[in-house]
Design an enzyme around this catalytic site. Structure first.
Site, PDB file in Angstrom:
ATOM      1  CB  SER A 110      -0.968  -0.057   1.188  1.00  0.00           C
ATOM      2  OG  SER A 110      -2.067   0.808   1.015  1.00  0.00           O
ATOM      3  CG  HIS A 244      -5.902  -2.763   0.879  1.00  0.00           C
ATOM      4  ND1 HIS A 244      -5.308  -2.440  -0.335  1.00  0.00           N
ATOM      5  CD2 HIS A 244      -5.273  -2.001   1.813  1.00  0.00           C
ATOM      6  CE1 HIS A 244      -4.381  -1.531  -0.146  1.00  0.00           C
ATOM      7  NE2 HIS A 244      -4.334  -1.250   1.146  1.00  0.00           N
TER       8      HIS A 244
END
Length: 264
Positions: A110, A244
């Protein structure tokens, strides 16, 4: 590299806060290792997120995880405000703190993926070791970078959003005393990545490998493909099951993909 203006920081110069020991965590020190894998956490993340991976990497690999200011044992330090500031600081730390003569690999998840790319650009452009391979996880390629406003939300709404995304222990956010400690660096990280402006002309020379979860709402095929334009080297991509934070359950396949079947 970033196109945002630089800022002045007490962390950027010499001093205890800029020493490698403040930034670099070695869950399983391996002085005789031939390869160093440097891991960069997500927004709000900590070096300890990658501690379990140290048991998975090959025996000739030492895992080093970066600890950003403002969290865990560095909670009293001010979080860094821009990507330029953080990338410059970590680049200097890696030049000073990595064992010489080793092969170097980067893995970032990320926000950490964008940071890994920025630092790799700096290392390729200057003295010191440069990574042989950069692995980007759960992050759009630089050309797909977009602004965001989560960091501007009122506290309760901000907590709701980051709780839904995962990656932060909900118990920390439910406890008012702990929230007061952990929330400022998380918000600072979101401000950093949501105001980040990469240099869209910049390219790495080393290969880039991309990992993503097949149910990650923040990643589509075009976001993965955008990493191809971030290097003049080879490009690979692998989709694994999960959202995610797919990598919590997919650590072994990720490590196997980075190192072939050589695992410790």
């Amino acid at each position: 590299m970033t196109t945002e203006p630089k800022t002045t920081s007490p962390h950027a110069g010499a001093g205890p806060a800029s020493s490698p020991d403040r930034w670099l965590r070695r869950p399983k020190p391996r002085p005789g290792a031939r390869t160093t894998l440097v891991c960069f956490p997500h927004a709000g993340g900590t070096a300890s997120f990658f501690a379990p991976w140290a048991r998975l990497v090959p025996l000739d690999v030492e895992l080093i995880a970066v600890q950003y200011p403002g969290r865990q044992d560095r909670f009293a330090e001010r979080p860094m405000g821009t990507m330029t500031e953080l990338a410059d600081a970590v680049t200097a730390v890696l030049r000073a703190g990595l064992p010489p003569g080793r092969e170097l690999l980067f893995f970032g998840h990320s926000m950490g993926a964008a940071l890994a790319w920025e630092i790799a650009l700096r290392l390729e452009a200057g003295p010191g070791p440069a990574p042989r391979h950069v692995f980007a996880s759960g992050r759009q390629g630089p050309r797909r970078q977009h602004t965001g406003t989560l960091h501007l939300l009122p506290e309760d709404l901000f907590v709701d959003e980051i709780t839904e995304m995962g990656g932060t222990d909900p118990q920390l956010l439910d406890d008012p005393d702990m929230r007061e400690i952990v929330l400022p660096p998380i918000r600072a990280d979101y401000r950093l990545i949501e105001t980040y402006r990469p240099d869209l002309t910049a390219r790495l020379r080393c290969p880039i490998g991309v990992f993503t979860g097949d149910e990650d709402p923040e990643m589509g095929p075009e976001d993965v493909e955008a990493w191809r334009e971030a290097t003049t080297g080879a490009f690979t991509a692998q989709v694994l099951p999960g959202d995610h934070f797919y990598l919590v359950d997919q650590a072994e396949p990720i490590v196997s993909a980075m190192f072939g079947t050589r695992t410790g």
